[in-house]
Write an enzyme that holds these catalytic residues in place. Sequence first.
Site, PDB file in Angstrom:
ATOM      1  N   ASP A 127       0.824  -1.204   0.000  1.00  0.00           N
ATOM      2  CA  ASP A 127       0.000   0.000   0.000  1.00  0.00           C
ATOM      3  C   ASP A 127       0.864   1.262   0.000  1.00  0.00           C
ATOM      4  OD1 ASP A 127      -2.215   1.584   0.004  1.00  0.00           O
ATOM      5  OD2 ASP A 127      -2.850   1.114   2.061  1.00  0.00           O
ATOM      6  N   ASP A 217      -6.362  10.126   7.205  1.00  0.00           N
ATOM      7  CA  ASP A 217      -4.928  10.135   7.547  1.00  0.00           C
ATOM      8  C   ASP A 217      -4.153   9.215   6.619  1.00  0.00           C
ATOM      9  OD1 ASP A 217      -5.126  11.892   9.750  1.00  0.00           O
ATOM     10  OD2 ASP A 217      -5.799  10.242  11.026  1.00  0.00           O
TER      11      ASP A 217
END
Length: 271
Positions: A127, A217
């Site tokens: 990711d 975030d």
Amino acid sequence: MQTHVLKWLLTAWKRPMAVLAVVLAAFILPAPAHAQSADPTPGPAVVGGTRAAQGEFPFMVRLSMGCGGALYSSDLVLTAAHCVDGTGSNTGITATLGVVDLQSSSAIKVKSNYVYQAPGYDGYGKDWALIRLSQKVTGLATLPIAHSTAYDSGTFTISGWGSTYENGPQQRYLQKATVPYVDDATCNDAYSGDLIPSDEICAGYLSTGGVDTCQGDSGGPMFRKDGNGAWIEVGIVSWGNGCAEPGYPGVYSQVSTFASAIDAAASSLGG
Ligand code: ARG
């Protein structure tokens, strides 16, 4: 217990009813808030954080799709793969840099011109992504990435403009907090085997929760000090079960695993 109370109890045998009243009161009356058991987590406002000072984390980037990022070089932002759509030319992202207040008139705003998503990203692990800015930014420190696992433990700083509670709104002012490392085995147990230990590193207060990154975030850095006292990026905000829930640490891309691939991709994008 304070000394005068102890003394009073010791000498109060002559007043049994008074002693009984005090002991009963201690059980019946609610304890004042400040007397409740110590909480290892810092105060309320990322979840469980506080406002970052202007200039404290100069490498923090807000991305217009609602993610965070970290300045990797003067024109590359390291973020999460799940924050972008794929690899290729992309002029649709605006990066906001140099401010804790997103509405500040001194904010630096730069458009993207290219996005590089980790090859093979399929929603699990890997990711990470790089966003190239259409202009180089000057005067802002970059955040070096960890190339070994040497800093993949200890206490980490997390920061972002995301929700301060589950399903809460995005923030105008940059928030910060610190969270302790959670080892892979513990984290994998917490997530019933869904962790990809080679790709992911966990952090949070396992038993109490209360401090964590949250929606918005994502892509932002998790970082700590290296051996020279300089900030180094060890994680990229990736996922979690809710936010700051007891028993569910935050899961971050393990930057050390991908450091060589990130560097190679950065070179291919021109640095
Ligand atoms: N996936 C979220 C995002 O896109 C980040 C979630 C982080 N969650 C957590 N509990 N640490 O912003």
